[in-house]
Motif scaffolding. Structure first.
Motif, PDB file in Angstrom:
ATOM      1  N   ASP B   6     -31.072   3.291  -9.040  1.00  0.00           N
ATOM      2  CA  ASP B   6     -30.155   2.961  -7.972  1.00  0.00           C
ATOM      3  C   ASP B   6     -29.132   2.046  -8.667  1.00  0.00           C
ATOM      4  OD1 ASP B   6     -32.659   1.407  -7.138  1.00  0.00           O
ATOM      5  OD2 ASP B   6     -30.813   0.242  -6.943  1.00  0.00           O
ATOM      6  N   SER B   7     -27.951   2.163  -7.829  1.00  0.00           N
ATOM      7  CA  SER B   7     -26.822   1.173  -8.091  1.00  0.00           C
ATOM      8  C   SER B   7     -26.980  -0.123  -8.129  1.00  0.00           C
ATOM      9  CB  SER B   7     -25.453   1.606  -7.561  1.00  0.00           C
ATOM     10  OG  SER B   7     -25.586   1.797  -6.215  1.00  0.00           O
ATOM     11  N   ALA B   8     -27.872  -0.457  -6.772  1.00  0.00           N
ATOM     12  CA  ALA B   8     -28.144  -1.800  -6.861  1.00  0.00           C
ATOM     13  C   ALA B   8     -29.019  -2.401  -8.100  1.00  0.00           C
ATOM     14  CB  ALA B   8     -28.928  -2.073  -5.544  1.00  0.00           C
ATOM     15  N   GLY B   9     -29.885  -1.419  -8.363  1.00  0.00           N
ATOM     16  CA  GLY B   9     -30.706  -1.929  -9.572  1.00  0.00           C
ATOM     17  C   GLY B   9     -30.065  -2.241 -10.870  1.00  0.00           C
ATOM     18  N   MET B  10     -28.990  -1.425 -11.176  1.00  0.00           N
ATOM     19  CA  MET B  10     -28.145  -1.557 -12.363  1.00  0.00           C
ATOM     20  C   MET B  10     -27.588  -2.895 -12.229  1.00  0.00           C
ATOM     21  SD  MET B  10     -28.787   1.131 -13.816  1.00  0.00           S
ATOM     22  CE  MET B  10     -30.473   1.513 -12.769  1.00  0.00           C
ATOM     23  N   ASN B  11     -27.270  -3.578 -11.193  1.00  0.00           N
ATOM     24  CA  ASN B  11     -26.811  -4.902 -11.361  1.00  0.00           C
ATOM     25  C   ASN B  11     -27.509  -6.068 -10.653  1.00  0.00           C
ATOM     26  OD1 ASN B  11     -24.059  -4.215 -12.111  1.00  0.00           O
ATOM     27  ND2 ASN B  11     -23.974  -2.749 -10.128  1.00  0.00           N
ATOM     28  N   GLY B  12     -29.108  -5.788 -10.407  1.00  0.00           N
ATOM     29  CA  GLY B  12     -29.597  -6.975 -10.131  1.00  0.00           C
ATOM     30  C   GLY B  12     -30.480  -7.276 -11.384  1.00  0.00           C
ATOM     31  N   GLY B  13     -31.943  -7.180 -11.165  1.00  0.00           N
ATOM     32  CA  GLY B  13     -32.742  -7.441 -12.061  1.00  0.00           C
ATOM     33  C   GLY B  13     -32.723  -6.103 -12.916  1.00  0.00           C
ATOM     34  N   GLY B  14     -32.643  -5.024 -12.505  1.00  0.00           N
ATOM     35  CA  GLY B  14     -32.650  -3.789 -13.211  1.00  0.00           C
ATOM     36  C   GLY B  14     -31.499  -3.998 -14.153  1.00  0.00           C
ATOM     37  N   GLY B  15     -30.383  -4.417 -13.874  1.00  0.00           N
ATOM     38  CA  GLY B  15     -29.353  -4.448 -14.702  1.00  0.00           C
ATOM     39  C   GLY B  15     -29.552  -5.495 -15.761  1.00  0.00           C
ATOM     40  N   VAL B  16     -30.142  -6.423 -15.509  1.00  0.00           N
ATOM     41  CA  VAL B  16     -30.365  -7.466 -16.396  1.00  0.00           C
ATOM     42  C   VAL B  16     -31.444  -6.991 -17.589  1.00  0.00           C
ATOM     43  CG1 VAL B  16     -31.473  -9.729 -16.840  1.00  0.00           C
ATOM     44  CG2 VAL B  16     -30.069  -9.638 -15.016  1.00  0.00           C
ATOM     45  N   LEU B  17     -32.457  -6.371 -17.140  1.00  0.00           N
ATOM     46  CA  LEU B  17     -33.518  -5.657 -17.944  1.00  0.00           C
ATOM     47  C   LEU B  17     -32.980  -4.713 -19.009  1.00  0.00           C
ATOM     48  CD1 LEU B  17     -36.537  -5.122 -15.756  1.00  0.00           C
ATOM     49  CD2 LEU B  17     -36.422  -6.859 -17.620  1.00  0.00           C
ATOM     50  N   LEU B  18     -31.947  -3.968 -18.423  1.00  0.00           N
ATOM     51  CA  LEU B  18     -30.987  -2.748 -19.355  1.00  0.00           C
ATOM     52  C   LEU B  18     -30.290  -3.843 -20.311  1.00  0.00           C
ATOM     53  CD1 LEU B  18     -30.004  -0.099 -16.686  1.00  0.00           C
ATOM     54  CD2 LEU B  18     -31.590   0.174 -18.670  1.00  0.00           C
ATOM     55  N   LEU B  19     -29.626  -4.715 -19.820  1.00  0.00           N
ATOM     56  CA  LEU B  19     -28.976  -5.494 -20.794  1.00  0.00           C
ATOM     57  C   LEU B  19     -29.895  -6.011 -22.082  1.00  0.00           C
ATOM     58  CD1 LEU B  19     -26.372  -6.900 -18.397  1.00  0.00           C
ATOM     59  CD2 LEU B  19     -25.829  -5.349 -20.380  1.00  0.00           C
ATOM     60  N   LEU B  20     -30.963  -6.537 -21.578  1.00  0.00           N
ATOM     61  CA  LEU B  20     -31.700  -7.337 -22.569  1.00  0.00           C
ATOM     62  C   LEU B  20     -32.484  -6.135 -23.416  1.00  0.00           C
ATOM     63  CD1 LEU B  20     -34.320  -9.683 -20.426  1.00  0.00           C
ATOM     64  CD2 LEU B  20     -32.367 -10.021 -21.460  1.00  0.00           C
ATOM     65  N   ARG B  21     -32.615  -5.071 -22.878  1.00  0.00           N
ATOM     66  CA  ARG B  21     -33.001  -3.484 -23.570  1.00  0.00           C
ATOM     67  C   ARG B  21     -32.027  -3.377 -24.725  1.00  0.00           C
ATOM     68  NH1 ARG B  21     -33.233   1.890 -22.233  1.00  0.00           N
ATOM     69  NH2 ARG B  21     -34.763   3.012 -23.523  1.00  0.00           N
ATOM     70  N   LYS B  22     -30.750  -3.402 -24.283  1.00  0.00           N
ATOM     71  CA  LYS B  22     -29.723  -3.173 -25.000  1.00  0.00           C
ATOM     72  C   LYS B  22     -29.525  -4.080 -26.166  1.00  0.00           C
ATOM     73  CE  LYS B  22     -26.048  -5.092 -24.305  1.00  0.00           C
ATOM     74  NZ  LYS B  22     -25.201  -6.342 -24.676  1.00  0.00           N
ATOM     75  N   ASP B  23     -29.964  -5.541 -26.013  1.00  0.00           N
ATOM     76  CA  ASP B  23     -29.629  -6.424 -27.066  1.00  0.00           C
ATOM     77  C   ASP B  23     -30.824  -6.330 -28.042  1.00  0.00           C
ATOM     78  OD1 ASP B  23     -27.512  -7.724 -25.624  1.00  0.00           O
ATOM     79  OD2 ASP B  23     -28.411  -9.636 -25.692  1.00  0.00           O
ATOM     80  N   TRP B  24     -31.974  -5.846 -27.503  1.00  0.00           N
ATOM     81  CA  TRP B  24     -33.069  -5.666 -28.510  1.00  0.00           C
ATOM     82  C   TRP B  24     -32.903  -4.556 -29.233  1.00  0.00           C
ATOM     83  CZ3 TRP B  24     -36.600  -8.468 -30.373  1.00  0.00           C
ATOM     84  CH2 TRP B  24     -37.793  -8.017 -30.895  1.00  0.00           C
ATOM     85  N   SER B  25     -32.461  -3.410 -28.718  1.00  0.00           N
ATOM     86  CA  SER B  25     -32.097  -2.285 -29.715  1.00  0.00           C
ATOM     87  C   SER B  25     -30.889  -2.863 -30.896  1.00  0.00           C
ATOM     88  CB  SER B  25     -31.426  -1.106 -28.855  1.00  0.00           C
ATOM     89  OG  SER B  25     -32.175  -0.743 -27.724  1.00  0.00           O
TER      90      SER B  25
END
Lengths: 297, 247
Positions: B6-25
């Motif tokens: 959901d779009s809220a998730g992309m910008n709350g904690g969900g968004g932070v987790l995706l960005l952390l995952r991106k950094d790790w990749s």
């Protein structure tokens, strides 16, 4: 009009360049071609829609939402292909897709894989080994794999071979036929837009020259060819752009009937203008017109 | 198979987790080995000098915090990243989370490596070394938080290249002001009395004073509060300045 994208009096000033009062609307379910010479402001406009660049004034609404204030919600429904598609070079393509794709709420990995296969992309290879054309295809596959309602394509056909370009254009037409997607397609390859665009928006030096349906453009503009002796000061005013040469002139007119009336009885030839003619001739006024040796075309 | 969120998730904690995952990749195994190798090579030299080894720990934390942004800057991926449905505030938050994780990881690697190498290579400093003490640990944490506060707002405002330049200028100015102030305080009769300005001399001495006056528990609390303050101000400034940045 049910507009998916609407710009009202958008202005942006940089040193040596300014975009002035650009207003247009892209109706839902159509393809709009954004044309103009290099430096006309096409990329800046696309960046403003994505909120990468902020307008100094004016209003940009996408899906009825403010592109700056509700940028993330807007971008969730947009697929983009930048002029220089840049992703993480050191990663294999499939890894980039699984890293970037999930940012989209409607990301469909299976769809992406199918598109990549169709586009002939080796997903195990690192992106740094991809050619420009492959990067563009990769970018396009990413843009199409999350059910985007608006595709923003900035010069997507540059670097693509003619066969793939045609395939992509065919695919865009098919996507539009689905009725859920609209496309803003910036290109200097106007022949691409001749094929697929429903609307044409022409920018020059940061100014909006026109935003019309393609049919209106092709009806409104025409090429007039004739002998140099016909190119009097009065007649020059009939033309939006003139190219002169040893064998006569070729000029673009925005009013075919007026030109025919003014030059009645004279030996002129009137041809349909293509989009490329419109871009090429616009702004080439009489005195400052480009002078060619030999043939004018 | 569609992966829906959901779009809220992309910008709350969900968004932070995706960005952390991106950094790790992006921070691939090759990069991890590279950083560790450079660190170990430097550690072999620095571990015998307490002050140098302390600075190496701070440098490792800083390297882990900015490694991925440097790659992104080099590859020019910022326009792509910010064309994704993620808010700029989420990007700022994720970068600070990465910094805190990097600080913790660097702290563990640095301290463990030091404890292994020091007896072998015979560090000549006090025993235990400054960096092995509570005072050293707190100074390290505060130093990293202050570095983040000084660097990230400039990075988010100007980008990596100009951000580093502005950071370097500001750090030099701060050092000059600090040195001048300390010299003035020492008085004109004592030219050169002020030694090298380092994190341990500036922050460590204050932590030491605090430890002596209020005890370990209160010092840890004050340090944590100081770190939270530094990160909070950094996040606030970064968000404000990043909002005006163009790509």
């Amino acid at each position: 009009m049910d507009a998916v994208l609407e710009l009202r009096n958008v202005c942006k000033t940089y040193e040596g360049f300014d975009l002035r009062d650009v207003s247009f609307a892209l109706p839902h379910g159509y393809i709009m071609g954004l044309i103009g010479p290099n430096g006309a402001g096409k990329t800046t406009l696309i960046k403003m829609i994505l909120n990468l660049v902020r307008p100094d004034s004016g209003d940009i609404r996408v899906f009825g939402l403010d592109a700056a204030e509700q940028g993330a919600s807007v971008r969730a429904r947009i697929g983009f292909v930048h002029e220089q598609p840049t992703f993480y070079e050191g990663l294999p393509a499939h890894r980039v897709a699984t890293t970037v794709g999930p940012f989209y709420p409607a990301w469909d990995e299976a769809e992406f894989t199918a598109l990549a296969r169709e586009f002939g992309l080796p997903l195990r290879r690192k992106l740094k080994t991809y050619s420009h054309g492959m990067r563009t295809r990769f970018s396009l596959a990413m843009a199409l794999a999350h059910g985007a309602e608006l595709l923003l394509l900035d010069e997507p056909s540059s670097g693509l071979d003619p066969v793939f370009r045609r395939d992509i254009l065919g695919r865009l037409s098919a996507i539009i036929a689905g009725g859920n997607t609209s496309v803003l397609f910036s290109s200097h390859l106007t022949s691409d837009l001749d094929r697929v665009a429903d609307y044409i928006t022409f920018l020059r030096d940061g100014r909006l020259e026109f935003t019309l349906t393609k049919d209106e453009v092709l009806e409104r503009y025409a090429l007039v060819k004739g002998d140099m002796s016909l190119l009097t000061a009065e007649n020059r005013r009939l033309f939006a752009g003139i190219v002169t040469g040893e064998f006569g002139f070729v000029a673009l007119t925005t009013n075919v009937e007026q030109a025919r009336t003014a030059l009645e009885g004279q030996a002129i030839v009137v041809d349909r203008a293509t989009l490329e003619d419109v871009v090429y001739f616009t702004g080439r006024t009489g005195e400052g017109g480009l002078r060619l040796n030999g043939n004018t075309r | 198979m569609a992966t829906r969120g959901d779009s809220a998730g992309m910008n709350g904690g969900g968004g932070v987790l995706l960005l952390l995952r991106k950094d790790w990749s992006i921070f691939t195994l090759r990069h991890r080995i590279f950083v560790l190798t450079v660190f170990l090579m430097a550690a072999l030299q620095a571990v015998v000098v307490d002050e140098a080894y302390f600075l190496l720990g701070v440098a490792l934390a800083a390297a882990l915090a900015v490694y991925v942004p440097v790659i992104e800057w080099y590859q020019g991926t910022d326009p792509m990243l910010h064309s994704l449905p993620v808010k700029r505030g989420t990007v700022v938050a994720a970068r600070h989370v990465v910094t805190i994780l990097g600080m913790a990881t660097a702290g563990i690697v640095w301290n463990t490596t030091g404890r292994i190498l020091r007896p072998i290579l015979g560090g000549g400093g006090s025993d235990p070394a400054f960096w092995m003490t509570l005072e050293g640990g707190l100074t390290y944490s505060l130093a990293v938080a202050i570095l983040a506060l000084l660097f990230f707002p400039l990075y988010f405002r100007f980008g990596m290249g100009r951000g580093i330049a502005a950071f370097a200028v500001m750090t030099l100015v701060l050092l000059a002001v600090g040195y001048g102030t300390a010299q003035l305080a020492a008085g004109p009769a004592a030219p050169g009395a002020v030694g090298l300005i380092t994190p341990s001399s500036v922050i460590g001495s204050r932590v030491d004073t605090l430890l002596a006056s209020v005890g370990p528990a209160a010092t840890v609390t004050v340090t944590l509060a100081g770190m939270a303050g530094a990160f909070g101000i950094s996040i606030g400034l970064s968000r404000r300045w990043f909002a005006t940045r163009e790509f």
